[in-house]
Enzyme design. Structure first.
Site, short mmCIF file in Angstrom:
data_model
loop_
_atom_site.label_atom_id
_atom_site.label_comp_id
_atom_site.label_asym_id
_atom_site.label_seq_id
_atom_site.Cartn_x
_atom_site.Cartn_y
_atom_site.Cartn_z
N HIS A 471 0.79 -1.13 -0.17
CA HIS A 471 -0.18 0.06 -0.11
C HIS A 471 0.86 1.36 0.06
CE1 HIS A 471 -3.62 2.36 1.23
NE2 HIS A 471 -2.62 3.02 1.51
N GLU A 472 1.77 1.30 0.93
CA GLU A 472 2.80 2.60 1.06
C GLU A 472 3.40 2.70 -0.11
OE1 GLU A 472 1.77 4.89 2.90
OE2 GLU A 472 0.56 3.62 4.27
N HIS A 475 1.53 4.35 -2.90
CA HIS A 475 1.85 5.63 -2.62
C HIS A 475 3.20 6.24 -3.16
CE1 HIS A 475 -1.81 6.91 -0.85
NE2 HIS A 475 -1.70 6.20 0.46
N HIS A 478 3.41 6.72 -6.48
CA HIS A 478 2.42 8.01 -7.08
C HIS A 478 3.53 9.28 -7.24
CE1 HIS A 478 -1.61 10.00 -7.13
NE2 HIS A 478 -1.12 10.11 -8.11
#
Length: 688
Positions: A471-472, A475, A478
């Site tokens: 998940h991180e 990010h 991104h």
């Protein structure tokens, strides 16, 4: 820069990474003050420019202004979150209100707003490209939302509100950290360790050593410490102590760590802020600048999911209560029982033992798995750097290269829990990507709170830990893949209910056979997970989803509801939670994932306030987006991956979120895949 202050100098380190060993805590306040003076001078030059406003002399000039301040702030706030101390906490309390006033002075400057407003009024005639037009729109709305159209008295009051909110947010966060540092459940002897597998014992032994309790074991309030203890400990009395302490963080009743009065004041100030800016509630103000646009739209999604979550959670509670009774436990199922009996039920139904699985998920291997996924999707490669300045011995760094072998970013990973780090997991940056004045490569950091292996042993992750890592890193991608001109639109500078799409989508690759077969190998034997276990991991994904969905959705509904209250005077946030639980029918054994006194998403800052729903909003897009790969016949389909890269991961805020999603998917997202994924599906498939 010629300042003697290291924070204001040009750094000749690779990628311009801060020279952490040369930075002293006493450098921060002078650097902040100097950088704010410089920024004010830059703003005055723009505002008082005698020439007609143009995109170049106003908007681009604003993008260039404040670079020194951004540089100092990025270093300080990353350190104050990931490796704080008493001095840094004092600085944070001091500088937060000053920065809030500094920002308000810019966004309420009538001359500066006049120039932005004039440009916005004739935007169609300026010959702007799409990115420039989007940047102008964002600046114009940002100024209005900051109070640029208020009269002098309104601006002054708004400045006071934002300054005080900064103080309260900092105090709230520091109170939670203080509560977490103060608690330790000392396990003394084999009786206290009953039921705990080796990995939990080893983590607890290491936590005890860090606290000077040699030969003992300690459970801390880190989620990575508490949850395994609740899953495996056969000592119900000790599970209750750990559970109550974890969910009482920030609810001190009396004393400095009590966040209840802070919440009341935060809510009152936010309500006043919304009224000043012409909104009926703070929720209406916040969501006006998001994809959902109105609280009603966000609530509609939450309530649609809640109905299925409650049905599933009630059934799960009944099943766990029956299991507990079969083992001779005749008291009502409590919160400190749920994880324990759920783990038993999971093992019985799926023959999956969480403790036995952990040796297959070693941290280094899972980092490599996340990297390999990025390589197969986007052509990235990662080269570890051991020659860079870092702020803690546990921190690691990698040069990230694109398909052509050219450097794209620097990625920093800070993976282990420690007393100086706030709880949770997050992505941040020391520098954003841009090319307004030449290519600036981003420096992206992931901060997590995993349990470190003791005595040189490997660090092992749970399945939830693996998902958090992916998940991180989503990010992080991104930020790393950002390909924009202007820093104001870089990376994660997107609507709050879109920012979680890249991260939640990336979680899907953690359990793909192509990744598991290569990286999920037993840390001692090197054996891969058997296909039978891989199949069970996919089958078990819907297990306990009533609980997981209910604890999250109830928290999101709490956040939305408390920010929609018309009159917050005298509000009791704890009583409000009890009333909400009763109205929703939350099972007694399920706590809200984040109770108000430690709900840092919404009370330690304003970013997720009235916006915790965004995880579910993004999950609708995420589940639908991953279906695009499945429809193409491969989870690494190159055409789908290219669209994902172009329109989601690299476009930053250059596109409106709904436009970006449609460009990737060819249509709006549908809620059906989310309900199916969580095991909550009924027959309908509605468009959101």
């Amino acid at each position: 820069m010629t300042s003697s202050n290291i924070l204001l100098q040009d750094w000749d380190t690779p990628f311009g990474l801060p020279p952490f060993q040369a930075i002293r805590d006493e450098d921060f306040i002078p650097a902040f003050e100097d950088a704010m003076r410089t920024h004010r001078a830059e703003i005055e030059t723009i505002a008082n420019d005698g020439n007609e406003p143009t995109f170049a002399n106003t908007v681009e000039a604003l993008e260039r202004a404040g670079r020194a301040l951004t540089k100092v702030a990025n270093v300080f706030f990353n350190l104050s979150s990931a490796d704080t101390n008493d001095t840094r906490q004092a600085i944070e309390r001091d500088i937060g209100p000053k920065l809030a006033k500094h920002s308000m002075a810019i966004y309420t400057d009538p001359k500066l707003f006049g120039r932005i407003d004039a440009l916005a009024a004739k935007a169609d005639t300026l010959g702007l490209d799409g990115e420039q037009r989007r940047l102008l729109e964002r600046y114009h709305k940002r100024f209005i939302r900051a109070g640029a159209k208020l009269d002098a008295a309104g601006k002054a009051r708004l400045t006071e509100i934002n300054s005080r909110l900064s103080e309260l947010h900092t105090a709230f966060s520091q109170n939670v950290l203080a509560a977490e540092k103060a608690f330790q459940l000392v396990l003394d002897g084999e009786a206290d360790l009953a039921g705990l597998p080796d990995f939990v014992r080893e983590g607890a032994a290491m936590a005890a050593e860090e606290r000077g309790l040699h030969g003992k074991h300690v459970i801390t309030l880190s989620r990575a410490s508490v949850e395994p203890f609740l899953e495996f400990s056969t000592r119900r009395d000790l599970r209750e102590k750990a559970y109550r302490a974890y969910f009482a963080r920030g609810e001190g009743g009396e004393g400095a760590s009590d966040n209840t009065p802070l919440i009341r004041e935060i809510l009152a100030l936010r309500a006043e802020l919304a009224t000043l800016l012409g909104f009926s509630t703070y929720a209406a103000y916040q969501i006006d600048d998001a994809m959902a646009k109105t609280p009603a739209t966000a609530r509609d999604l939450l309530e649609k999911v809640w109905a299925g979550a409650k049905r599933r959670a009630d059934a799960e509670a009944a099943a766990l209560a029956a299991l507990a009774q079969a083992e001779g436990h005749n008291e009502p199922l409590a919160g400190w029982d749920w994880h324990y009996y759920a783990e038993k039920q999971r093992k019985a139904e799926f023959d999956i033992d969480g403790a036995a699985l952990k040796p297959y998920f070693e941290l280094d291997a899972m980092i490599a798995a996340a990297f390999e996924t990025a390589h197969r999707l986007f052509g990235l490669s990662f080269e570890e750097r051991r020659d860079l300045p870092i702020y803690h011995p546990d921190v690691r760094a990698w040069t990230v290269k694109n398909r052509d072998g050219k450097p794209l970013a620097l990625f920093v990973g800070d993976y282990f829990a420690r007393p100086s780090k706030r709880s949770g997991a997050w992505m941040s940056d020391f520098r954003e990507q841009s090319r307004i004045d030449g290519e600036v490569l981003p420096i992206i950091v992931n901060v997590l709170n995993f349990t470190k292996g003791g005595d040189g042993k490997p660090s092992l992750l749970s399945l939830d830990d693996v998902r958090t890592l992916f998940h991180e890193f989503g990010h992080g991608l991104h930020g790393m893949l950002s390909n924009v001109t202007y820093p104001g639109l870089s990376g994660t500078s997107v609507d709050r209910d879109f920012v979680e799409l890249p991260s939640q989508l990336y979680e899907n690759w953690a359990l793909q056979p192509e990744i598991l077969n290569r990286f999920a190998r037993h840390v001692e034997t090197g054996e891969p997970l058997s296909q039978a276990i891989v199949d069970k991991l996919h089958a078990v994904r819907k297990f306990n989803q009533g609980f997981a969905t209910a604890e999250y959705t109830a928290s999101a509904l709490y956040d939305l509801a408390i920010h929609e209250v018309d009159n917050v005077e005298g509000i009791d946030p704890i009583a409000f939670e009890k009333e909400l639980r009763a109205s929703l029918g939350v099972p007694d054994a399920i706590a809200l994932r984040h109770r108000a006194p430690h709900f840092q998403h919404i009370f330690a800052g304003g970013g997720y306030a009235a916006g915790y729903y965004t995880y579910l909003w993004a999950e609708v897009m995420e589940a639908d987006a991953f279906n695009a790969f499945e429809e193409a016949g491969s989870v690494f389909d190159p055409q789908v991956a290219e669209r994902l890269h172009r329109f989601v991961y690299s476009s930053g805020g250059t596109l409106k979120p709904d436009e970006a999603y449609r460009a990737f998917r060819g249509r709006d997202p549908e809620v059906g895949p989310l309900l199916e994924k969580r095991g909550l599906a009924e027959s309908e498939s509605a468009t959101v």
